[in-house]
Design a protein around this motif. Structure first.
Motif, PDB file in Angstrom:
ATOM      1  N   SER A  61      80.873  34.661  80.058  1.00  0.00           N
ATOM      2  CA  SER A  61      80.802  35.050  81.466  1.00  0.00           C
ATOM      3  C   SER A  61      80.514  33.868  82.372  1.00  0.00           C
ATOM      4  CB  SER A  61      79.724  36.119  81.662  1.00  0.00           C
ATOM      5  OG  SER A  61      79.997  37.262  80.874  1.00  0.00           O
ATOM      6  N   GLU A  62      81.086  33.914  83.564  1.00  0.00           N
ATOM      7  CA  GLU A  62      80.791  32.933  84.592  1.00  0.00           C
ATOM      8  C   GLU A  62      79.435  33.253  85.233  1.00  0.00           C
ATOM      9  OE1 GLU A  62      82.694  30.289  85.167  1.00  0.00           O
ATOM     10  OE2 GLU A  62      84.001  30.986  83.546  1.00  0.00           O
ATOM     11  N   PRO A  63      78.793  32.287  85.912  1.00  0.00           N
ATOM     12  CA  PRO A  63      77.562  32.597  86.653  1.00  0.00           C
ATOM     13  C   PRO A  63      77.830  33.738  87.641  1.00  0.00           C
ATOM     14  CG  PRO A  63      77.919  30.234  86.578  1.00  0.00           C
ATOM     15  CD  PRO A  63      79.167  30.854  86.034  1.00  0.00           C
ATOM     16  N   VAL A  64      76.887  34.654  87.746  1.00  0.00           N
ATOM     17  CA  VAL A  64      77.141  35.838  88.571  1.00  0.00           C
ATOM     18  C   VAL A  64      76.965  35.577  90.063  1.00  0.00           C
ATOM     19  CG1 VAL A  64      76.647  37.490  86.740  1.00  0.00           C
ATOM     20  CG2 VAL A  64      74.776  36.657  88.171  1.00  0.00           C
ATOM     21  N   GLY A  65      76.044  34.665  90.434  1.00  0.00           N
ATOM     22  CA  GLY A  65      75.850  34.354  91.845  1.00  0.00           C
ATOM     23  C   GLY A  65      74.999  35.349  92.604  1.00  0.00           C
ATOM     24  N   TYR A  66      74.468  36.344  91.918  1.00  0.00           N
ATOM     25  CA  TYR A  66      73.586  37.340  92.528  1.00  0.00           C
ATOM     26  C   TYR A  66      72.604  37.797  91.464  1.00  0.00           C
ATOM     27  CZ  TYR A  66      77.088  40.286  90.234  1.00  0.00           C
ATOM     28  OH  TYR A  66      77.938  40.838  89.314  1.00  0.00           O
ATOM     29  N   LEU A  67      71.669  38.625  91.822  1.00  0.00           N
ATOM     30  CA  LEU A  67      70.704  39.133  90.848  1.00  0.00           C
ATOM     31  C   LEU A  67      71.321  40.301  90.087  1.00  0.00           C
ATOM     32  CD1 LEU A  67      67.366  39.049  92.875  1.00  0.00           C
ATOM     33  CD2 LEU A  67      68.238  37.356  91.257  1.00  0.00           C
ATOM     34  N   LEU A  68      71.403  40.157  88.782  1.00  0.00           N
ATOM     35  CA  LEU A  68      71.924  41.202  87.905  1.00  0.00           C
ATOM     36  C   LEU A  68      70.965  41.327  86.729  1.00  0.00           C
ATOM     37  CD1 LEU A  68      74.194  43.174  86.990  1.00  0.00           C
ATOM     38  CD2 LEU A  68      75.226  41.226  85.806  1.00  0.00           C
ATOM     39  N   ALA A  69      70.316  42.458  86.627  1.00  0.00           N
ATOM     40  CA  ALA A  69      69.335  42.672  85.559  1.00  0.00           C
ATOM     41  C   ALA A  69      69.648  43.976  84.851  1.00  0.00           C
ATOM     42  CB  ALA A  69      67.916  42.705  86.129  1.00  0.00           C
ATOM     43  N   GLY A  70      69.545  43.958  83.522  1.00  0.00           N
ATOM     44  CA  GLY A  70      69.947  45.117  82.751  1.00  0.00           C
ATOM     45  C   GLY A  70      68.878  45.603  81.802  1.00  0.00           C
ATOM     46  N   ILE A  71      69.173  46.755  81.216  1.00  0.00           N
ATOM     47  CA  ILE A  71      68.297  47.365  80.224  1.00  0.00           C
ATOM     48  C   ILE A  71      69.173  47.935  79.106  1.00  0.00           C
ATOM     49  CG2 ILE A  71      68.268  49.559  81.494  1.00  0.00           C
ATOM     50  CD1 ILE A  71      65.325  48.162  79.485  1.00  0.00           C
TER      51      ILE A  71
END
Length: 314
Positions: A61-71
């Protein structure tokens, strides 16, 4: 967006709209392939739930550039960031890197995720802690403690389900409540500079008139998804100064006061409702930004001495 498919390309293309990546998908039994995804973008807040059944799903994956947090909801995933492998099992969560590429092994798992813009969290951090927004940096992918891991697991599951329930309406105030909840939780859970940097000294003495102006502005505009920065600008003071003033003069934060104003609006509407109007407690509360029915009912009873359903019947 809602997808359920056995076609590997369909799910990869859908996920590419959220995180740009190169996927390698493998399987041994076509009959076991079962892929599903729900996603939603609501202004500056996004939710995702994905299940990758019966496949191995590897993605660079490329850098997302935003906050992405998962569970992780089921199965196990491994994410490699800058040469380090992060292994996650059920109810483990992580913040995906904003500025670095990463490689993940997600197959035969299910997960939920929440996304929001980094500037939104940075502005909130500045208002709450005094750390300049430009200085906010997230410095780790995993929760800072076991307690925070559990906190994130519950919050992420709640947010991702709220945001991806088919046909569920999100009034503007409720969307702002969920966005703020996501940002505050990420700032509390994942290592960042608000935890380590020296705090900006609090503004000097702020006159009570500032609090009066802020209160008046919120009371005149409770239907708008206001931020601390907007309220502070209307009161003629910085966001940090407004926080200090409210704590000093009222013992609460500006957003807590705004929540009280909106609770009063719910009370007013329930009292005014007549037979046959079609007014319900749940929809009225949601429209005014109260997402959790149990918490709302407890707050309402504490202030008005009765459950909201009784107010509606009287």
């Amino acid at each position: 967006m809602e997808i359920r498919t056995r076609d590997r390309d369909v799910i990869a293309d859908a996920l590419n709209r959220i995180v740009t990546h190169r996927a390698r998908i493998t399987f041994t039994d076509p009959a076991e392939v079962d892929l599903s995804m729900r996603s939603r973008e609501d202004g500056e807040l996004g939710g995702l739930r994905v299940r990758l059944g019966g496949v191995g799903y590897s993605a660079a994956s490329e850098p997302v550039g935003y906050l992405l947090a998962g569970i992780v909801e089921s199965g196990e995933i491994t994410v490699r960031v800058r040469g380090r492998d992060i292994q996650l099992g059920p109810e483990d969560g992580m913040l995906f890197p904003v500025s670095h590429p990463f490689v993940g092994e997600y197959g035969r798992s299910a997960m939920g995720a929440v996304s929001l813009p980094l500037p939104y969290a940075a502005d909130l951090a500045e208002a709450e802690t005094g750390l300049p927004a430009a200085d906010l940096r997230f410095e780790g992918a995993l929760p800072v403690s076991e307690a925070m891991r559990r906190y994130w697991a519950g919050t992420a599951a709640y947010l991702s389900r709220q945001l991806t329930t088919p046909g569920l309406d999100l009034p503007p105030l409720l969307a702002e409540h969920l966005r703020r909840l996501g940002a505050v939780t990420m700032l509390s859970v994942f290592p960042n500079t608000t935890m380590t940097a020296a705090r900006t000294p609090a503004d000097g003495r702020v006159a009570p008139a500032v609090v009066r102006r802020a209160k008046a502005f919120m009371e005149e505009n409770p239907e708008r998804p206001l931020t601390v920065a907007e309220v502070a600008a209307a009161a003629g003071v910085g966001a940090r100064g407004l926080q200090v003033a409210f704590r000093r003069h009222l013992g609460i934060t500006p957003m807590e006061y705004l929540r009280r104003v909106r609770l009063e609006r719910v009370h007013r509407e329930l009292r005014a409702a007549g037979p046959g109007d079609g007014v319900t407690v749940r929809e009225t509360a949601r429209r005014w930004g109260f997402a959790n029915p149990g918490r709302f009912a407890a707050e309402y009873r504490a202030v008005y001495g009765q459950p909201p359903s009784r107010t509606l019947r009287v």
